[in-house]
Design a protein around this motif. Structure first.
Motif, PDB file in Angstrom:
ATOM      1  N   ILE A 109      -5.539  -6.932  -1.273  1.00 53.13           N
ATOM      2  CA  ILE A 109      -4.291  -6.332  -1.068  1.00 53.13           C
ATOM      3  C   ILE A 109      -4.393  -4.827  -0.694  1.00 53.13           C
ATOM      4  CG2 ILE A 109      -1.865  -5.766  -1.967  1.00 53.13           C
ATOM      5  CD1 ILE A 109      -2.467  -8.617  -0.954  1.00 53.13           C
ATOM      6  N   ARG A 110      -5.077  -3.905  -1.519  1.00 51.49           N
ATOM      7  CA  ARG A 110      -5.512  -2.603  -1.048  1.00 51.49           C
ATOM      8  C   ARG A 110      -6.104  -2.339   0.010  1.00 51.49           C
ATOM      9  NH1 ARG A 110      -4.171   0.920  -5.049  1.00 51.49           N
ATOM     10  NH2 ARG A 110      -4.015   0.076  -7.329  1.00 51.49           N
ATOM     11  N   HIS A 111      -6.908  -3.208   0.436  1.00 52.74           N
ATOM     12  CA  HIS A 111      -7.601  -3.329   1.804  1.00 52.74           C
ATOM     13  C   HIS A 111      -6.683  -3.437   3.074  1.00 52.74           C
ATOM     14  CE1 HIS A 111     -10.738  -3.402   4.763  1.00 52.74           C
ATOM     15  NE2 HIS A 111     -10.690  -4.583   5.093  1.00 52.74           N
ATOM     16  N   LEU A 112      -5.622  -4.328   2.824  1.00 48.89           N
ATOM     17  CA  LEU A 112      -4.776  -4.668   3.513  1.00 48.89           C
ATOM     18  C   LEU A 112      -3.745  -3.343   3.740  1.00 48.89           C
ATOM     19  CD1 LEU A 112      -3.100  -6.692   5.219  1.00 48.89           C
ATOM     20  CD2 LEU A 112      -1.852  -7.327   3.293  1.00 48.89           C
ATOM     21  N   LEU A 113      -3.403  -2.691   2.949  1.00 46.43           N
ATOM     22  CA  LEU A 113      -2.581  -1.608   3.025  1.00 46.43           C
ATOM     23  C   LEU A 113      -3.434  -0.568   3.787  1.00 46.43           C
ATOM     24  CD1 LEU A 113      -1.004  -0.993  -0.581  1.00 46.43           C
ATOM     25  CD2 LEU A 113       0.178  -2.140   1.371  1.00 46.43           C
ATOM     26  N   GLU A 114      -4.552  -0.262   3.373  1.00 47.32           N
ATOM     27  CA  GLU A 114      -5.309   0.785   4.338  1.00 47.32           C
ATOM     28  C   GLU A 114      -5.458  -0.099   5.809  1.00 47.32           C
ATOM     29  OE1 GLU A 114      -9.077   0.845   2.258  1.00 47.32           O
ATOM     30  OE2 GLU A 114      -8.100   1.634   0.392  1.00 47.32           O
ATOM     31  N   ARG A 115      -5.694  -1.142   6.193  1.00 51.73           N
ATOM     32  CA  ARG A 115      -5.642  -1.444   7.450  1.00 51.73           C
ATOM     33  C   ARG A 115      -4.553  -1.407   8.213  1.00 51.73           C
ATOM     34  NH1 ARG A 115     -10.125  -4.836   8.692  1.00 51.73           N
ATOM     35  NH2 ARG A 115      -9.410  -4.284  10.892  1.00 51.73           N
ATOM     36  N   LEU A 116      -3.321  -1.346   7.709  1.00 52.64           N
ATOM     37  CA  LEU A 116      -2.008  -1.227   8.316  1.00 52.64           C
ATOM     38  C   LEU A 116      -1.833   0.103   8.588  1.00 52.64           C
ATOM     39  CD1 LEU A 116      -0.012  -3.941   6.033  1.00 52.64           C
ATOM     40  CD2 LEU A 116      -0.525  -4.216   8.808  1.00 52.64           C
ATOM     41  N   ASP A 117      -2.445   0.697   9.672  1.00 53.67           N
ATOM     42  CA  ASP A 117      -2.398   2.074   9.914  1.00 53.67           C
ATOM     43  C   ASP A 117      -1.016   2.273  10.942  1.00 53.67           C
ATOM     44  OD1 ASP A 117      -3.259   1.043  12.251  1.00 53.67           O
ATOM     45  OD2 ASP A 117      -4.576   2.508  12.455  1.00 53.67           O
ATOM     46  N   ASP A 118      -0.411   1.458  11.336  1.00 55.44           N
ATOM     47  CA  ASP A 118       1.027   1.569  12.160  1.00 55.44           C
ATOM     48  C   ASP A 118       2.150   0.748  11.381  1.00 55.44           C
ATOM     49  OD1 ASP A 118       0.397  -1.222  12.147  1.00 55.44           O
ATOM     50  OD2 ASP A 118       0.570  -1.448  14.210  1.00 55.44           O
ATOM     51  N   THR A 119       2.108   0.635  10.101  1.00 55.97           N
ATOM     52  CA  THR A 119       3.227  -0.214   9.387  1.00 55.97           C
ATOM     53  C   THR A 119       3.249   0.376   8.015  1.00 55.97           C
ATOM     54  OG1 THR A 119       2.935  -1.972  10.860  1.00 55.97           O
ATOM     55  CG2 THR A 119       4.188  -2.253   8.593  1.00 55.97           C
ATOM     56  N   PRO A 120       4.391   1.198   7.941  1.00 62.41           N
ATOM     57  CA  PRO A 120       4.578   1.562   6.291  1.00 62.41           C
ATOM     58  C   PRO A 120       4.737   0.381   5.317  1.00 62.41           C
ATOM     59  CG  PRO A 120       6.364   2.477   7.652  1.00 62.41           C
ATOM     60  CD  PRO A 120       5.743   1.535   8.508  1.00 62.41           C
ATOM     61  N   ALA A 121       3.935   0.453   4.358  1.00 61.95           N
ATOM     62  CA  ALA A 121       3.965  -0.699   3.354  1.00 61.95           C
ATOM     63  C   ALA A 121       3.679  -0.595   1.891  1.00 61.95           C
ATOM     64  CB  ALA A 121       2.814  -1.800   3.778  1.00 61.95           C
ATOM     65  N   PHE A 122       3.940  -1.118   1.027  1.00 62.38           N
ATOM     66  CA  PHE A 122       3.830  -0.767  -0.535  1.00 62.38           C
ATOM     67  C   PHE A 122       4.067  -1.903  -1.180  1.00 62.38           C
ATOM     68  CE2 PHE A 122       8.206   0.158   0.691  1.00 62.38           C
ATOM     69  CZ  PHE A 122       9.053  -0.514  -0.305  1.00 62.38           C
ATOM     70  N   VAL A 123       3.556  -1.888  -2.496  1.00 57.15           N
ATOM     71  CA  VAL A 123       3.308  -3.027  -3.345  1.00 57.15           C
ATOM     72  C   VAL A 123       4.356  -2.901  -4.668  1.00 57.15           C
ATOM     73  CG1 VAL A 123       1.889  -4.583  -4.684  1.00 57.15           C
ATOM     74  CG2 VAL A 123       1.176  -3.684  -2.915  1.00 57.15           C
ATOM     75  N   ILE A 124       5.180  -3.768  -4.667  1.00 54.87           N
ATOM     76  CA  ILE A 124       5.974  -3.668  -6.013  1.00 54.87           C
ATOM     77  C   ILE A 124       5.708  -5.078  -6.979  1.00 54.87           C
ATOM     78  CG2 ILE A 124       7.693  -2.308  -4.927  1.00 54.87           C
ATOM     79  CD1 ILE A 124       9.513  -4.753  -4.702  1.00 54.87           C
ATOM     80  N   ASP A 125       5.961  -4.712  -8.209  1.00 59.11           N
ATOM     81  CA  ASP A 125       5.713  -5.881  -9.053  1.00 59.11           C
ATOM     82  C   ASP A 125       7.131  -6.340  -9.410  1.00 59.11           C
ATOM     83  OD1 ASP A 125       7.170  -4.255 -10.950  1.00 59.11           O
ATOM     84  OD2 ASP A 125       5.379  -4.131 -12.403  1.00 59.11           O
ATOM     85  N   ALA A 126       7.299  -7.266  -9.932  1.00 62.25           N
ATOM     86  CA  ALA A 126       8.585  -8.082 -10.353  1.00 62.25           C
ATOM     87  C   ALA A 126       9.677  -7.307 -10.949  1.00 62.25           C
ATOM     88  CB  ALA A 126       8.460  -9.527 -11.518  1.00 62.25           C
ATOM     89  N   LYS A 127       9.437  -6.327 -11.712  1.00 64.64           N
ATOM     90  CA  LYS A 127      10.684  -5.544 -12.120  1.00 64.64           C
ATOM     91  C   LYS A 127      10.726  -4.240 -11.240  1.00 64.64           C
ATOM     92  CE  LYS A 127       7.862  -3.068 -15.587  1.00 64.64           C
ATOM     93  NZ  LYS A 127       6.518  -3.643 -15.076  1.00 64.64           N
ATOM     94  N   TYR A 128      10.100  -4.180  -9.818  1.00 66.04           N
ATOM     95  CA  TYR A 128      10.443  -3.272  -8.561  1.00 66.04           C
ATOM     96  C   TYR A 128       9.499  -2.042  -9.221  1.00 66.04           C
ATOM     97  CZ  TYR A 128      13.667  -5.693  -6.306  1.00 66.04           C
ATOM     98  OH  TYR A 128      14.537  -6.833  -5.471  1.00 66.04           O
ATOM     99  N   ASP A 129       8.638  -1.806 -10.117  1.00 65.09           N
ATOM    100  CA  ASP A 129       7.506  -0.628 -10.232  1.00 65.09           C
ATOM    101  C   ASP A 129       6.744  -0.823  -8.940  1.00 65.09           C
ATOM    102  OD1 ASP A 129       8.488   0.017 -12.682  1.00 65.09           O
ATOM    103  OD2 ASP A 129       6.663  -0.735 -13.783  1.00 65.09           O
ATOM    104  N   LEU A 130       6.725   0.587  -8.581  1.00 65.12           N
ATOM    105  CA  LEU A 130       5.892   0.586  -7.277  1.00 65.12           C
ATOM    106  C   LEU A 130       4.242   0.901  -7.592  1.00 65.12           C
ATOM    107  CD1 LEU A 130       6.044   1.561  -4.217  1.00 65.12           C
ATOM    108  CD2 LEU A 130       6.167   3.900  -4.957  1.00 65.12           C
ATOM    109  N   LEU A 131       3.516  -0.040  -7.086  1.00 64.81           N
ATOM    110  CA  LEU A 131       2.056  -0.060  -7.592  1.00 64.81           C
ATOM    111  C   LEU A 131       1.242   0.644  -6.681  1.00 64.81           C
ATOM    112  CD1 LEU A 131       2.063  -3.617  -9.034  1.00 64.81           C
ATOM    113  CD2 LEU A 131       2.560  -1.675 -10.554  1.00 64.81           C
ATOM    114  N   ALA A 132       1.371   0.362  -5.386  1.00 65.76           N
ATOM    115  CA  ALA A 132       0.482   1.053  -4.202  1.00 65.76           C
ATOM    116  C   ALA A 132       1.026   1.139  -3.169  1.00 65.76           C
ATOM    117  CB  ALA A 132      -0.810   0.080  -4.055  1.00 65.76           C
ATOM    118  N   TRP A 133       0.533   1.954  -2.028  1.00 63.51           N
ATOM    119  CA  TRP A 133       1.342   2.256  -0.870  1.00 63.51           C
ATOM    120  C   TRP A 133       0.226   2.842   0.214  1.00 63.51           C
ATOM    121  CZ3 TRP A 133       2.245   4.365  -5.474  1.00 63.51           C
ATOM    122  CH2 TRP A 133       1.407   5.721  -5.823  1.00 63.51           C
TER     123      TRP A 133
END
Length: 274
Positions: A109-133
Motif C-alpha cells: 500500500i505504501r508503494h501504491l501511494l508513492e506511485r500515485l504522483d497525480d492523485t492525492p491519496a491517504f490511508v485511514i483505519d477504522a476509527k479514522y486515524d490517518l496512517l499514511a499519505w
C-alpha cells in the motif's frame, strides 16, 4: 484438547509465516535472509509469546494455545478474517470477534501511494486515524496536523462542526459518526475505538447528538468541495478502496476529466514532483 489438529495447525503457521515480509509486519528488513517471510523469533516477538512455545506449535507438538494466543498470532501473521477463523478452528476453538483495526500499513500500500504522483491519496483505519499519505495529499491539504484522527479534528479541532456548518460538512459528520458506530460493532473489544469515543463524548455535544441517533453505515464514494488557500474551491470525487480486512481504507481524491479541478490537480502534481 479434543478437536485440535496439531499437524494442520503447524503447517498453516509455517505457510503464513513464510508469506509475511518484515515490512508488512512493521519490522526493519535487517540482514539478508536465506528464506522469505518472518523468522520464528519475530513471530513470537510480535505475538508476545516465547520463541520455544511458538517453535513447538510449528513442530506440531505444542500445548493447546489459548484464545488470547490465537488472536495474537492472527495479528502477528497479518491474517485476513477468513484465515483467522480457520486458525481458531484448527485449534478447536470458535472464532471470536475480529481483531482490532491494524495501524501497520503494508509495504504494498505504501508503494501504491508513492506511485500515485497525480492523485492525492491517504490511508485511514477504522476509527479514522490517518496512517499514511503521499506528496499530492500534502500539496492539496497541507501537512498532517499533530492530532491524526479525522473525526476528532472535525468535531473538536480548530474549526469544529456546528449546526450552522455547510451542508456538505454536516453530511460528512453524519456519515463518519455512523461509520464509526459500524466500526465499534465490528471491533467491540478495541481499546483505541473505546478511548476515542470517550474523548468525543466528553468534548463534543454535536458528536454525542449524532451518536445517540444510532445510525450505522459504511462510507462509500462521495463528492466533496475543499477550499485550497491558493486555488479556491475544488470539487473532488472521494473514492474509497478497502485495503484489507483489518479496517484500513485508501482514500483517493480525483476530479472529472476536463474540469477546472482536474487542471489544478495537474498543476499540483508538477509542484509535488519538482
Amino acid at each position: 484438547m479434543e478437536g485440535m489438529n496439531r499437524v494442520q495447525l503447524a503447517e498453516f503457521l509455517k505457510d503464513r509465516r513464510a508469506r509475511v515480509s518484515p515490512a508488512d509486519a512493521g519490522l526493519p528488513a535487517g540482514a539478508r535472509r536465506r528464506t522469505p517471510g518472518l523468522r520464528r523469533e519475530e513471530v513470537a516477538q510480535l505475538a508476545g509469546i516465547s520463541v520455544d512455545y511458538y517453535a513447538r506449535l510449528e513442530q506440531g507438538r505444542g500445548p493447546h494455545p489459548s484464545r488470547q494466543v490465537l488472536a495474537a498470532l492472527g495479528r502477528a501473521l497479518r491474517l485476513f478474517e477468513d484465515e483467522r477463523a480457520y486458525l481458531f478452528r484448527l485449534a478447536g476453538e470458535q472464532p471470536g470477534p475480529p481483531a482490532g483495526p491494524s495501524q501497520v500499513v503494508s509495504a504494498g500500500i505504501r508503494h501504491l501511494l508513492e506511485r500515485l504522483d497525480d492523485t492525492p491519496a491517504f490511508v485511514i483505519d477504522a476509527k479514522y486515524d490517518l496512517l499514511a499519505w503521499n506528496r499530492m495529499a500534502v500539496r492539496l491539504m497541507g501537512a498532517p496536523p499533530p492530532e491524526r484522527n479525522m473525526i476528532w479534528n472535525a468535531f473538536c479541532g480548530p474549526w469544529p462542526i456546528t449546526p450552522d456548518s455547510p451542508a456538505e460538512v454536516l453530511a460528512f459528520a453524519d456519515e463518519s459518526v455512523a461509520d464509526l458506530r459500524a466500526a465499534s460493532v465490528r471491533y467491540p473489544d478495541d481499546e483505541g475505538i473505546r478511548s476515542l469515543l470517550a474523548r468525543l463524548h466528553a468534548a463534543s455535544p454535536e458528536f454525542t447528538r449524532r451518536w445517540n441517533e444510532h445510525h450505522v453505515c459504511v462510507r462509500r464514494t462521495t463528492v466533496k468541495t475543499v477550499t485550497h488557500p491558493e486555488y479556491g474551491e475544488l470539487t473532488l470525487e472521494c473514492q474509497l478502496l478497502h485495503a484489507d480486512e483489518q479496517g484500513q481504507r485508501v482514500v483517493f481524491y480525483t476530479a472529472a476529466p476536463g474540469s477546472r479541478t482536474a487542471d489544478i490537480l495537474c498543476g499540483l502534481r508538477e509542484h509535488a514532483n519538482a
